[in-house]
Design an enzyme around this catalytic site. Structure first.
Site, PDB file in Angstrom:
ATOM      1  N   ARG A 137      37.184  32.888  35.085  1.00  0.00           N
ATOM      2  CA  ARG A 137      36.043  33.415  35.848  1.00  0.00           C
ATOM      3  C   ARG A 137      34.835  33.660  34.929  1.00  0.00           C
ATOM      4  NH1 ARG A 137      37.942  38.077  39.694  1.00  0.00           N
ATOM      5  NH2 ARG A 137      35.912  37.533  40.628  1.00  0.00           N
ATOM      6  N   ASN A 153      45.696  48.231  37.367  1.00  0.00           N
ATOM      7  CA  ASN A 153      44.671  47.227  37.614  1.00  0.00           C
ATOM      8  C   ASN A 153      43.360  48.002  37.659  1.00  0.00           C
ATOM      9  OD1 ASN A 153      42.834  45.363  38.456  1.00  0.00           O
ATOM     10  ND2 ASN A 153      44.120  44.492  40.078  1.00  0.00           N
ATOM     11  N   ASP A 162      40.276  55.516  26.600  1.00  0.00           N
ATOM     12  CA  ASP A 162      40.635  56.725  25.826  1.00  0.00           C
ATOM     13  C   ASP A 162      41.740  57.519  26.525  1.00  0.00           C
ATOM     14  OD1 ASP A 162      38.892  56.105  23.812  1.00  0.00           O
ATOM     15  OD2 ASP A 162      37.339  57.528  24.409  1.00  0.00           O
ATOM     16  N   ARG A 218      38.205  41.314  51.013  1.00  0.00           N
ATOM     17  CA  ARG A 218      37.232  41.123  49.939  1.00  0.00           C
ATOM     18  C   ARG A 218      37.493  39.790  49.232  1.00  0.00           C
ATOM     19  NH1 ARG A 218      38.263  43.758  44.074  1.00  0.00           N
ATOM     20  NH2 ARG A 218      36.281  43.148  43.147  1.00  0.00           N
ATOM     21  N   ARG A 275      33.905  38.869  32.562  1.00  0.00           N
ATOM     22  CA  ARG A 275      35.260  39.344  32.890  1.00  0.00           C
ATOM     23  C   ARG A 275      36.268  39.015  31.779  1.00  0.00           C
ATOM     24  NH1 ARG A 275      34.862  40.733  38.444  1.00  0.00           N
ATOM     25  NH2 ARG A 275      33.227  39.489  39.416  1.00  0.00           N
ATOM     26  N   HIS A 306      36.135  46.134  32.458  1.00  0.00           N
ATOM     27  CA  HIS A 306      35.098  45.533  31.614  1.00  0.00           C
ATOM     28  C   HIS A 306      34.046  46.533  31.144  1.00  0.00           C
ATOM     29  CE1 HIS A 306      37.089  42.234  33.546  1.00  0.00           C
ATOM     30  NE2 HIS A 306      36.595  42.559  34.719  1.00  0.00           N
ATOM     31  N   GLU A 343      48.711  46.093  31.943  1.00  0.00           N
ATOM     32  CA  GLU A 343      47.459  45.804  32.656  1.00  0.00           C
ATOM     33  C   GLU A 343      47.712  44.624  33.599  1.00  0.00           C
ATOM     34  OE1 GLU A 343      44.351  45.005  29.822  1.00  0.00           O
ATOM     35  OE2 GLU A 343      42.965  44.244  31.352  1.00  0.00           O
ATOM     36  N   ALA A 364      36.923  46.475  38.178  1.00  0.00           N
ATOM     37  CA  ALA A 364      35.705  46.278  37.376  1.00  0.00           C
ATOM     38  C   ALA A 364      35.636  47.227  36.181  1.00  0.00           C
ATOM     39  CB  ALA A 364      34.476  46.445  38.259  1.00  0.00           C
ATOM     40  N   TYR A 376      41.020  36.684  45.871  1.00  0.00           N
ATOM     41  CA  TYR A 376      42.080  37.695  45.833  1.00  0.00           C
ATOM     42  C   TYR A 376      43.159  37.505  46.901  1.00  0.00           C
ATOM     43  CZ  TYR A 376      38.757  39.962  42.727  1.00  0.00           C
ATOM     44  OH  TYR A 376      37.912  40.225  41.688  1.00  0.00           O
ATOM     45  N   PRO A 406      38.324  50.426  41.428  1.00  0.00           N
ATOM     46  CA  PRO A 406      37.332  50.256  42.487  1.00  0.00           C
ATOM     47  C   PRO A 406      37.454  48.946  43.265  1.00  0.00           C
ATOM     48  CG  PRO A 406      36.288  50.980  40.460  1.00  0.00           C
ATOM     49  CD  PRO A 406      37.733  50.773  40.148  1.00  0.00           C
ATOM     50  N   ASN A 407      37.264  49.075  44.561  1.00  0.00           N
ATOM     51  CA  ASN A 407      37.204  47.949  45.514  1.00  0.00           C
ATOM     52  C   ASN A 407      38.558  47.314  45.837  1.00  0.00           C
ATOM     53  OD1 ASN A 407      34.276  48.008  45.791  1.00  0.00           O
ATOM     54  ND2 ASN A 407      34.245  47.300  43.678  1.00  0.00           N
ATOM     55  N   HIS A 423      45.972  42.018  36.587  1.00  0.00           N
ATOM     56  CA  HIS A 423      44.837  41.495  37.346  1.00  0.00           C
ATOM     57  C   HIS A 423      45.354  40.439  38.309  1.00  0.00           C
ATOM     58  CE1 HIS A 423      41.994  43.597  34.853  1.00  0.00           C
ATOM     59  NE2 HIS A 423      42.739  43.234  33.814  1.00  0.00           N
ATOM     60  N   ILE A 424      44.874  40.511  39.533  1.00  0.00           N
ATOM     61  CA  ILE A 424      45.312  39.554  40.548  1.00  0.00           C
ATOM     62  C   ILE A 424      44.809  38.157  40.189  1.00  0.00           C
ATOM     63  CG2 ILE A 424      45.022  38.929  42.997  1.00  0.00           C
ATOM     64  CD1 ILE A 424      44.883  42.047  43.493  1.00  0.00           C
ATOM     65  N   SER A 425      43.538  38.095  39.774  1.00  0.00           N
ATOM     66  CA  SER A 425      42.948  36.797  39.418  1.00  0.00           C
ATOM     67  C   SER A 425      43.095  36.545  37.915  1.00  0.00           C
ATOM     68  CB  SER A 425      41.462  36.789  39.800  1.00  0.00           C
ATOM     69  OG  SER A 425      40.764  37.778  39.058  1.00  0.00           O
TER      70      SER A 425
HETATM   71  C1  DQA Z   1      40.422  42.231  39.072  1.00  0.00           C
HETATM   72  C2  DQA Z   1      39.436  41.406  38.249  1.00  0.00           C
HETATM   73  C3  DQA Z   1      38.163  42.214  37.929  1.00  0.00           C
HETATM   74  O1  DQA Z   1      37.274  41.450  37.138  1.00  0.00           O
HETATM   75  C4  DQA Z   1      37.470  42.596  39.224  1.00  0.00           C
HETATM   76  O2  DQA Z   1      36.351  43.410  38.942  1.00  0.00           O
HETATM   77  C5  DQA Z   1      38.374  43.230  40.202  1.00  0.00           C
HETATM   78  C6  DQA Z   1      39.759  42.763  40.345  1.00  0.00           C
HETATM   79  C7  DQA Z   1      41.660  41.410  39.509  1.00  0.00           C
HETATM   80  O3  DQA Z   1      42.623  42.031  39.946  1.00  0.00           O
HETATM   81  O4  DQA Z   1      41.656  40.190  39.438  1.00  0.00           O
HETATM   82  O5  DQA Z   1      37.953  44.092  40.977  1.00  0.00           O
HETATM   83  O6  DQA Z   1      40.890  43.318  38.292  1.00  0.00           O
END
Ligand code: DQA
Length: 162
Positions: A124, A91, A104, A35, A128, A97, A115, A94, A40, A27-28, A117-119
């Site tokens: 943070r 990735n 599953d 964003r 997270r 978490h 896995e 959200a 990011y 998502p997002n 994650h950009i950040s």
């Molecule tokens: C994220 C980190 C997550 O906590 C956050 O909800 C995201 C992006 C990252 O790529 O850093 O949407 O997965």
């Protein structure tokens, strides 16, 4: 040997030889570039997909690349990858978490899971710091920005012997 007469086991061998990776985004992540750019960056998801396609080509990998804001759709794509892909890079955004369902689904996938994650989650908010997906991930890349996806592709290629 003509196309029509090729025996099924030859086709199967060819399919197994070309390795395939599925990259999933939660998502997002469709809003990357606009964003929270201070977290990011300016790179869009289209930019990331283009860079991943270049890297996958260079590594001789087939690539499926998806993003969804819907948990069920990500779960369906993880399940589909059981038949089409040798590795998953995800990735979960959200859902990292919150989603036992995504965990599953990933547990039912037999190949490597990486896995991304950009950040850097650990720099943070404390909510997270916990990832359900990490219970299944074979590797985790966080805080390397969009480059993390390309690092993950290189690692996936090594794990699946591409
Ligand atoms: C994220 C980190 C997550 O906590 C956050 O909800 C995201 C992006 C990252 O790529 O850093 O949407 O997965």
């Amino acid at each position: 040997m003509g196309r029509q007469t090729r025996p099924p086991q030859m086709i199967e061998t060819r399919l197994k030889m070309s390795r395939h990776v599925t990259i999933l985004n939660g998502p997002n992540l469709n809003l990357l570039g606009v964003r929270e750019p201070e977290i990011y960056g300016q790179t869009t998801l289209d930019d990331i997909e283009a860079a991943c396609r270049e890297t996958a080509d260079a590594l001789g990998l087939g690539l499926t690349f998806h993003q969804s804001n819907r948990e069920y759709e990500l779960i369906d794509w993880v399940q589909a990858a059981r038949a089409t892909s040798d590795a998953i890079i995800i990735n979960p955004a959200a859902l990292t978490h919150t989603s036992v369902a995504l965990l599953d689904a990933l547990k039912a996938f037999e190949g490597p899971v990486i896995e991304v994650h950009i950040s850097n989650l650990h720099k943070r908010e404390s909510f997270r710091h916990h990832s359900y997906v990490s219970y299944r991930a074979d590797g985790i890349i966080a805080g390397c920005g969009p480059h993390g996806y390309e690092l993950a592709l290189h690692h996936a290629a090594r794990l699946i012997g591409a």
